[in-house]
Design an enzyme around this catalytic site. Structure first.
Site, PDB file in Angstrom:
ATOM      1  N   GLY A  31       0.809  -1.213   0.000  1.00 53.41           N
ATOM      2  CA  GLY A  31       0.000   0.000   0.000  1.00 53.41           C
ATOM      3  C   GLY A  31       0.841   1.260   0.000  1.00 53.41           C
ATOM      4  O   GLY A  31       2.021   1.233  -0.328  1.00 53.41           O
ATOM      5  N   ALA A  32       0.195   2.387   0.374  1.00 49.71           N
ATOM      6  CA  ALA A  32       0.819   3.724   0.274  1.00 49.71           C
ATOM      7  C   ALA A  32       1.381   3.873  -1.140  1.00 49.71           C
ATOM      8  O   ALA A  32       2.548   4.161  -1.356  1.00 49.71           O
ATOM      9  CB  ALA A  32       1.890   3.934   1.333  1.00 49.71           C
ATOM     10  N   HIS A  37       4.561   1.961  -8.023  1.00 51.51           N
ATOM     11  CA  HIS A  37       3.605   0.843  -7.983  1.00 51.51           C
ATOM     12  C   HIS A  37       2.720   0.829  -9.235  1.00 51.51           C
ATOM     13  O   HIS A  37       2.441  -0.222  -9.804  1.00 51.51           O
ATOM     14  CB  HIS A  37       2.681   0.953  -6.762  1.00 51.51           C
ATOM     15  CG  HIS A  37       3.381   0.824  -5.443  1.00 51.51           C
ATOM     16  ND1 HIS A  37       3.583   1.902  -4.611  1.00 51.51           N
ATOM     17  CD2 HIS A  37       3.932  -0.249  -4.816  1.00 51.51           C
ATOM     18  CE1 HIS A  37       4.209   1.494  -3.521  1.00 51.51           C
ATOM     19  NE2 HIS A  37       4.434   0.198  -3.620  1.00 51.51           N
ATOM     20  N   MET A 184      11.351   6.355  -6.043  1.00 49.67           N
ATOM     21  CA  MET A 184      10.032   6.432  -5.401  1.00 49.67           C
ATOM     22  C   MET A 184       9.890   5.328  -4.369  1.00 49.67           C
ATOM     23  O   MET A 184      10.258   4.184  -4.613  1.00 49.67           O
ATOM     24  CB  MET A 184       8.933   6.321  -6.449  1.00 49.67           C
ATOM     25  CG  MET A 184       8.789   7.566  -7.265  1.00 49.67           C
ATOM     26  SD  MET A 184       7.276   7.542  -8.246  1.00 49.67           S
ATOM     27  CE  MET A 184       7.396   9.155  -9.008  1.00 49.67           C
ATOM     28  N   SER A 186       7.301   4.335  -0.660  1.00 48.17           N
ATOM     29  CA  SER A 186       6.240   4.733   0.281  1.00 48.17           C
ATOM     30  C   SER A 186       6.832   5.454   1.483  1.00 48.17           C
ATOM     31  O   SER A 186       6.178   6.282   2.118  1.00 48.17           O
ATOM     32  CB  SER A 186       5.473   3.490   0.744  1.00 48.17           C
ATOM     33  OG  SER A 186       4.973   2.807  -0.385  1.00 48.17           O
TER      34      SER A 186
END
EC number: 6.3.2.1
Length: 279
Positions: A31-32, A37, A184, A186
């Protein structure tokens, strides 16, 4: 797009799709979500009929409880982003759903788990093996997509696929960077402003290092990278290794006939950032 929280429901849905001749791709995430992603989701959608994205912060791969507590959780935002980018199924289970009882399996990944991240985060890759194998068992995908930023993790997962005889393809995808070069992650959202401003220095130094192989031997270049990063008061290098791209064995000489990858972990305040670059 459908959101599923139960293992049995997801397995049933996927089996039906596969019986109709559909190919299924899986993107495991915690997630985040960010553009890194989303690049995996797009690759997954391009290579398969059905894209499944799991969103689950896996407790067994954190050897630091504070890090687990701190890890960003943004499910609503993640779902919106996935819907916009062609995801077909989001699998967002609870911890109880994934671990109804303690997972006591211990994997042996050999050398690839004993260095770099493995040496500094005991149990981390065992936790990765536990959760990724669970996801593979539930989804039985044709292909699974992972970002190259977690370079060592891909080597570990390939090892696990071989050990457990999974019939699927692991697809590594390129690192996606911010406009200033920072990989990149999270965790980037947790950086305080001054640390965020200085974090791109990591990639800048790695880039410079790739142009210095004719001037320095491997050990000299490793020292140069660490010194250059540590000159920045906001950054502290934990390790920098130059390894081959399959067994992650240290490179001794630039003349060695293999792909050479520089892997680094750096603390920006309390936040730990990893990156890598191909020489």
């Amino acid at each position: 797009m459908n959101i599923i929280t139960k293992k049995t429901e997801l397995s049933t849905v996927i089996e039906k799709l596969k019986s109709e001749g559909k190919t299924v791709g899986l993107v495991p995430t915690m997630g985040a979500l960010h553009e890194g992603h989303i690049s995996l989701v797009k690759a997954c959608k391009k290579g398969n009929d059905i894209a499944v994205v799991s969103v689950f912060v896996n407790p067994t791969q954190f050897n630091d409880k504070e890090d687990l507590k701190r890890y960003p959780r943004t499910l609503d935002k993640d779902v919106t982003l996935l819907e916009k980018n062609g995801c077909d199924y989001v699998f967002a289970p609870s911890v109880e759903e994934m671990y109804p009882e303690e997972d006591t399996r211990v994997f042996n990944f050999g050398y690839v788990e004993s260095v770099m991240e493995g040496a500094r985060r005991p149990g981390h890759f065992n936790g990765v093996g536990q959760i990724v194998s669970k996801l593979f068992d539930i989804v039985r995908p044709h292909r699974a997509y992972f970002g190259m930023k977690d370079f060592q993790q891909i080597a570990v997962i390939k090892n696990m696929v071989k050990q457990l005889h999974y019939d699927l393809e692991i697809v590594p995808c390129p690192i996606i960077r911010e406009t200033d070069g920072l990989a990149m992650s999270s965790r980037n959202t947790l950086l305080e402003p001054e640390y965020r401003k200085n974090a791109p220095h990591i990639h800048k130094v790695l880039e410079e290092a790739t142009h210095l192989t004719s001037q320095m031997n491997v050990e000299e270049l490793k020292k140069w990278v660490v010194d250059e990063i540590n000159k920045n008061p906001y950054l502290k290098t934990e390790y920098f290794e130059i390894v081959d791209d399959t067994e992650l064995k240290p490179i001794q000489d630039w003349k060695e006939n293999n792909v050479k990858v520089g892997c680094i972990a750096v603390y920006a305040g309390k936040i730990r950032l990893i990156d890598n670059i191909v020489f």
